[in-house]
Design a protein around this motif. Structure first.
Motif, PDB file in Angstrom:
ATOM      1  N   UNK A  93       6.346   7.095  -6.741  1.00 15.32           N
ATOM      2  CA  UNK A  93       7.620   7.639  -7.218  1.00 15.32           C
ATOM      3  C   UNK A  93       8.702   6.583  -7.050  1.00 15.32           C
ATOM      4  N   UNK A  94       9.761   6.715  -7.829  1.00 16.56           N
ATOM      5  CA  UNK A  94      10.880   5.788  -7.718  1.00 16.56           C
ATOM      6  C   UNK A  94      10.675   4.524  -8.530  1.00 16.56           C
ATOM      7  N   UNK A  95      11.460   3.501  -8.187  1.00 16.60           N
ATOM      8  CA  UNK A  95      11.380   2.226  -8.883  1.00 16.60           C
ATOM      9  C   UNK A  95      10.067   1.518  -8.547  1.00 16.60           C
ATOM     10  N   UNK A  96       9.628   0.650  -9.455  1.00 20.40           N
ATOM     11  CA  UNK A  96       8.366  -0.064  -9.255  1.00 20.40           C
ATOM     12  C   UNK A  96       8.314  -0.784  -7.914  1.00 20.40           C
TER      13      UNK A  96
ATOM     14  N   UNK B 100       5.900  -1.190 -17.431  1.00 23.16           N
ATOM     15  CA  UNK B 100       7.159  -0.667 -16.892  1.00 23.16           C
ATOM     16  C   UNK B 100       7.128   0.863 -16.844  1.00 23.16           C
ATOM     17  N   UNK B 101       5.990   1.374 -16.379  1.00 23.56           N
ATOM     18  CA  UNK B 101       5.778   2.817 -16.411  1.00 23.56           C
ATOM     19  C   UNK B 101       4.945   3.248 -15.200  1.00 23.56           C
TER      20      UNK B 101
ATOM     21  N   UNK C 290       0.822  -1.185   0.000  1.00 27.85           N
ATOM     22  CA  UNK C 290       0.000   0.000   0.000  1.00 27.85           C
ATOM     23  C   UNK C 290       0.862   1.243   0.000  1.00 27.85           C
ATOM     24  N   UNK C 291       1.889   1.513   0.972  1.00 26.88           N
ATOM     25  CA  UNK C 291       2.756   2.665   0.910  1.00 26.88           C
ATOM     26  C   UNK C 291       4.141   2.240   0.491  1.00 26.88           C
ATOM     27  N   UNK C 292       5.044   3.162   0.525  1.00 29.17           N
ATOM     28  CA  UNK C 292       6.413   2.849   0.179  1.00 29.17           C
ATOM     29  C   UNK C 292       7.335   3.288   1.308  1.00 29.17           C
ATOM     30  N   UNK C 293       7.328   2.559   2.479  1.00 28.50           N
ATOM     31  CA  UNK C 293       8.198   2.926   3.576  1.00 28.50           C
ATOM     32  C   UNK C 293       9.657   2.919   3.153  1.00 28.50           C
TER      33      UNK C 293
END
Length: 215
Positions: free
Chosen positions: A103-106, A183-184, A1-4
């Protein structure tokens, strides 16, 4: 869900380092392709330490889903989308926040429990159920604001706050799948733009109307 934020392997005990490694490596490689050796290497622990804390890779998967639920709950509870006075604006701010953190890598912004649920739903009921508790537990945090916005605006229809909260998760998870397939990351953000427009249409309001209610 988030990107810690990724944690350094040297921080914390072996169990917490293994859970952090699972969070990062499984999002990048998938559950089946992630080996115990991969996890031990990323966490800088021995196999003995792994099996001291987890009886199997599946047990690690369940614990990783629970760890994800715990850490992301704190992340979202502290997020700024709770600040608007108007309930509908809080819902829209949530959608905007979800877009902003793509944002950032997948592997950095996609969802661990969504990734695992897609992969193991038929082969590992325990992991599937742990992922479900995490995902549905998060959607439940949106229900009060949706219901308040619906009541304040006199919105009737054959849908519920619970169903709209679940739909937000469906769009977010679907956006992640599209981002991986293409990949986007922009494809995931595009999905959130459509979700924002859908919610505005559902509540029959314009952005100016929401702003007026917040002042």
């Amino acid at each position: 869900m988030s990107r810690p934020t990724r944690q350094s392997p040297e921080r914390g005990g072996a169990r917490s380092r293994l859970l952090e490694a699972a969070r990062d490596v499984i999002r990048a490689k998938g559950f089946a392709a992630t080996s115990v050796d991969d996890l031990c290497g990323a966490a800088a622990v021995t196999k003995g330490a792994f099996f001291h804390h987890f009886g199997s890779k599946e047990a690690l998967g369940v614990a990783a889903a629970e760890f994800w639920a715990e850490t992301t709950s704190g992340f979202f509870a502290a997020a700024p989308y709770h600040e608007p006075v108007d309930a509908l604006q809080r819902v829209l701010a949530y959608v905007a926040f979800r877009k902003a953190i793509i944002v950032g890598e997948l592997a950095q912004f996609t969802c661990l429990v969504g990734t695992m649920a897609q992969e193991v739903y038929a082969t590992s009921p325990d992991i599937r159920d742990a992922c479900g508790r995490s995902m549905f537990g998060h959607t439940a945090t949106l229900e009060a604001d949706i219901e308040t916005a619906r009541r304040e605006r006199g919105i009737a229809g054959d849908w519920t706050a619970e169903s709209l909260a679940r739909h937000t998760q469906a769009v977010i998870q679907g956006g992640f799948v599209l981002a991986k397939a293409g990949n986007d990351p922009g494809l995931a953000r595009e999905s959130l733009d459509h979700l924002d427009r859908y919610i505005r249409h559902l509540f029959h309001v314009t952005e100016e109307d929401v702003d007026e209610r917040n002042h």
